[in-house]
Motif scaffolding. Structure first.
Motif, PDB file in Angstrom:
ATOM      1  N   PHE A   1       5.830 -12.515  29.018  1.00  0.00           N
ATOM      2  CA  PHE A   1       4.676 -12.794  29.872  1.00  0.00           C
ATOM      3  C   PHE A   1       4.457 -11.721  30.933  1.00  0.00           C
ATOM      4  O   PHE A   1       4.083 -12.010  32.082  1.00  0.00           O
ATOM      5  CB  PHE A   1       4.806 -14.175  30.516  1.00  0.00           C
ATOM      6  CG  PHE A   1       4.814 -15.293  29.512  1.00  0.00           C
ATOM      7  CD1 PHE A   1       3.628 -15.781  28.988  1.00  0.00           C
ATOM      8  CD2 PHE A   1       6.017 -15.839  29.083  1.00  0.00           C
ATOM      9  CE1 PHE A   1       3.644 -16.810  28.046  1.00  0.00           C
ATOM     10  CE2 PHE A   1       6.034 -16.866  28.140  1.00  0.00           C
ATOM     11  CZ  PHE A   1       4.848 -17.353  27.626  1.00  0.00           C
ATOM     12  N   GLY A   2       4.703 -10.465  30.566  1.00  0.00           N
ATOM     13  CA  GLY A   2       4.413  -9.353  31.460  1.00  0.00           C
ATOM     14  C   GLY A   2       5.533  -8.946  32.384  1.00  0.00           C
ATOM     15  O   GLY A   2       5.391  -7.988  33.151  1.00  0.00           O
ATOM     16  N   SER A   3       6.675  -9.645  32.326  1.00  0.00           N
ATOM     17  CA  SER A   3       7.812  -9.277  33.173  1.00  0.00           C
ATOM     18  C   SER A   3       9.047  -9.138  32.290  1.00  0.00           C
ATOM     19  O   SER A   3       9.602 -10.136  31.832  1.00  0.00           O
ATOM     20  CB  SER A   3       8.071 -10.335  34.253  1.00  0.00           C
ATOM     21  OG  SER A   3       9.289 -10.041  34.939  1.00  0.00           O
ATOM     22  N   SER A   4       9.475  -7.893  32.061  1.00  0.00           N
ATOM     23  CA  SER A   4      10.624  -7.657  31.181  1.00  0.00           C
ATOM     24  C   SER A   4      11.934  -8.114  31.814  1.00  0.00           C
ATOM     25  O   SER A   4      12.942  -8.261  31.123  1.00  0.00           O
ATOM     26  CB  SER A   4      10.719  -6.167  30.839  1.00  0.00           C
ATOM     27  OG  SER A   4      10.930  -5.395  32.008  1.00  0.00           O
TER      28      SER A   4
ATOM     29  N   LEU B   1      10.514 -17.878  31.818  1.00  0.00           N
ATOM     30  CA  LEU B   1       9.307 -18.691  31.728  1.00  0.00           C
ATOM     31  C   LEU B   1       9.095 -19.159  30.291  1.00  0.00           C
ATOM     32  O   LEU B   1       8.742 -20.321  30.060  1.00  0.00           O
ATOM     33  CB  LEU B   1       8.101 -17.881  32.210  1.00  0.00           C
ATOM     34  CG  LEU B   1       6.750 -18.594  32.208  1.00  0.00           C
ATOM     35  CD1 LEU B   1       6.779 -19.821  33.112  1.00  0.00           C
ATOM     36  CD2 LEU B   1       5.646 -17.628  32.637  1.00  0.00           C
ATOM     37  N   GLU B   2       9.354 -18.268  29.323  1.00  0.00           N
ATOM     38  CA  GLU B   2       9.207 -18.663  27.916  1.00  0.00           C
ATOM     39  C   GLU B   2      10.146 -19.806  27.572  1.00  0.00           C
ATOM     40  O   GLU B   2       9.787 -20.731  26.833  1.00  0.00           O
ATOM     41  CB  GLU B   2       9.479 -17.463  27.008  1.00  0.00           C
ATOM     42  CG  GLU B   2       9.031 -17.663  25.552  1.00  0.00           C
ATOM     43  CD  GLU B   2      10.045 -18.417  24.695  1.00  0.00           C
ATOM     44  OE1 GLU B   2       9.669 -18.909  23.618  1.00  0.00           O
ATOM     45  OE2 GLU B   2      11.224 -18.519  25.110  1.00  0.00           O
TER      46      GLU B   2
ATOM     47  N   ASN C   1       6.236 -17.089  22.071  1.00  0.00           N
ATOM     48  CA  ASN C   1       6.662 -16.386  20.869  1.00  0.00           C
ATOM     49  C   ASN C   1       8.101 -15.892  21.005  1.00  0.00           C
ATOM     50  O   ASN C   1       8.550 -15.560  22.107  1.00  0.00           O
ATOM     51  CB  ASN C   1       5.735 -15.195  20.617  1.00  0.00           C
ATOM     52  CG  ASN C   1       5.382 -15.023  19.159  1.00  0.00           C
ATOM     53  OD1 ASN C   1       5.746 -15.847  18.317  1.00  0.00           O
ATOM     54  ND2 ASN C   1       4.694 -13.951  18.838  1.00  0.00           N
ATOM     55  N   HIS C   2       8.809 -15.810  19.896  1.00  0.00           N
ATOM     56  CA  HIS C   2      10.156 -15.247  19.914  1.00  0.00           C
ATOM     57  C   HIS C   2      10.527 -14.786  18.505  1.00  0.00           C
ATOM     58  O   HIS C   2       9.889 -15.189  17.526  1.00  0.00           O
ATOM     59  CB  HIS C   2      11.180 -16.242  20.460  1.00  0.00           C
ATOM     60  CG  HIS C   2      11.549 -17.351  19.532  1.00  0.00           C
ATOM     61  ND1 HIS C   2      10.627 -18.195  18.970  1.00  0.00           N
ATOM     62  CD2 HIS C   2      12.754 -17.762  19.085  1.00  0.00           C
ATOM     63  CE1 HIS C   2      11.238 -19.086  18.206  1.00  0.00           C
ATOM     64  NE2 HIS C   2      12.539 -18.833  18.254  1.00  0.00           N
TER      65      HIS C   2
ATOM     66  N   ASN D   1       7.596 -26.003  24.348  1.00  0.00           N
ATOM     67  CA  ASN D   1       8.313 -25.889  25.619  1.00  0.00           C
ATOM     68  C   ASN D   1       9.651 -26.621  25.565  1.00  0.00           C
ATOM     69  O   ASN D   1       9.985 -27.289  24.587  1.00  0.00           O
ATOM     70  CB  ASN D   1       7.450 -26.408  26.773  1.00  0.00           C
ATOM     71  CG  ASN D   1       7.070 -27.869  26.609  1.00  0.00           C
ATOM     72  OD1 ASN D   1       7.875 -28.695  26.198  1.00  0.00           O
ATOM     73  ND2 ASN D   1       5.829 -28.195  26.936  1.00  0.00           N
ATOM     74  N   VAL D   2      10.410 -26.528  26.643  1.00  0.00           N
ATOM     75  CA  VAL D   2      11.754 -27.092  26.665  1.00  0.00           C
ATOM     76  C   VAL D   2      11.721 -28.612  26.525  1.00  0.00           C
ATOM     77  O   VAL D   2      12.639 -29.215  25.941  1.00  0.00           O
ATOM     78  CB  VAL D   2      12.492 -26.659  27.948  1.00  0.00           C
ATOM     79  CG1 VAL D   2      11.844 -27.253  29.199  1.00  0.00           C
ATOM     80  CG2 VAL D   2      13.967 -27.016  27.885  1.00  0.00           C
TER      81      VAL D   2
END
Length: 222
Positions: free
Chosen positions: A110-113, A119-120, A126-127, A152-153
């Motif tokens: 989501f834009g933060s490596s 967050l994922e 996706n994974h 989600n979790v």
């Protein structure tokens, strides 16, 4: 005359015994060596390895560090705080290595490596899992990716409806063209491998249908 005869004889030996070299190959179909396009996710079920990073890609891309950096260029990164929950999946790529555990699992960031995969883990996304084809029967170096989009979790990270096809297509869409991360620029092309797996739900984890296609990505470092 003797010297000339020796030269001719030596030349004939060279032509009679050419140097043996291994031809470069994008990948070898796992089923030709007793493997499968489905990994092992549980008893009698697996998840499709629906994206292949070609063995003809830049060699640096095909290393552990290389695929991780490329993943970051297309919106994925390592797991949240490098913590992996659940047992690894395994695959037989028909290369003579038999059943081998995944090399790494990478998640949408989501834009933060650095922290985006946390967050994922919470909201889903996706994974993909990475398996390397490098046994003596098929030493291509190609990377087989089992890609899917998960819930989600609260839903236990099960796969969303049509999540294998969706996950594959989203990854390919992000990868094709020019991308970059940490000073490395990639140029990626794609090719559809039509019908390499049976379409439908037979043997597929969670009973989610697949279309039977995989996508071959060739990734070159510019």
């Amino acid at each position: 005359m003797l010297f000339l005869s020796l030269l001719v004889f030596g030349a004939s030996l060279v032509h009679a015994r050419p140097a043996q070299t291994r031809a470069a190959s994008a990948f070898v179909d796992p089923t030709t060596g007793g493997g499968s396009w489905l990994d092992v996710a549980g008893t009698g079920v697996g998840e499709p390895m629906n994206v292949v990073i070609s063995g003809l890609s830049s060699p640096a891309v095909l290393t552990d560090d290389g695929i991780t950096n490329f993943a970051r260029a297309i919106g994925f990164s390592t797991e949240c705080f490098d913590i992996h929950l659940g047992a690894p999946q395994s695959a037989n790529l028909g290369d003579g290595n038999g059943q081998v555990n995944q090399t790494v699992e990478l998640r949408q960031d989501f834009g933060s490596s650095s922290i985006g995969t946390c967050l994922e883990s919470l909201i889903g996304g996706n994974h993909f899992r990475v398996f390397r084809q490098n046994g003596t029967m098929a030493d291509t170096g190609a990377l087989f990716l089992a890609v899917s989009k998960e819930e989600n979790v609260a839903e236990g990270h099960t796969i969303v409806a049509n999540g294998y096809n969706i996950g594959r297509d989203n990854l390919v869409s992000a990868a094709v063209g020019t991308t970059s991360f940490d000073g490395v620029t990639y140029s990626t092309t794609s090719e559809t491998l039509t019908g390499v797996m049976p379409a439908g739900t037979d043997g597929v984890n969670h009973g989610i249908a697949i279309d039977g296609n995989a996508i071959l990505l060739t990734v070159q470092i510019d």
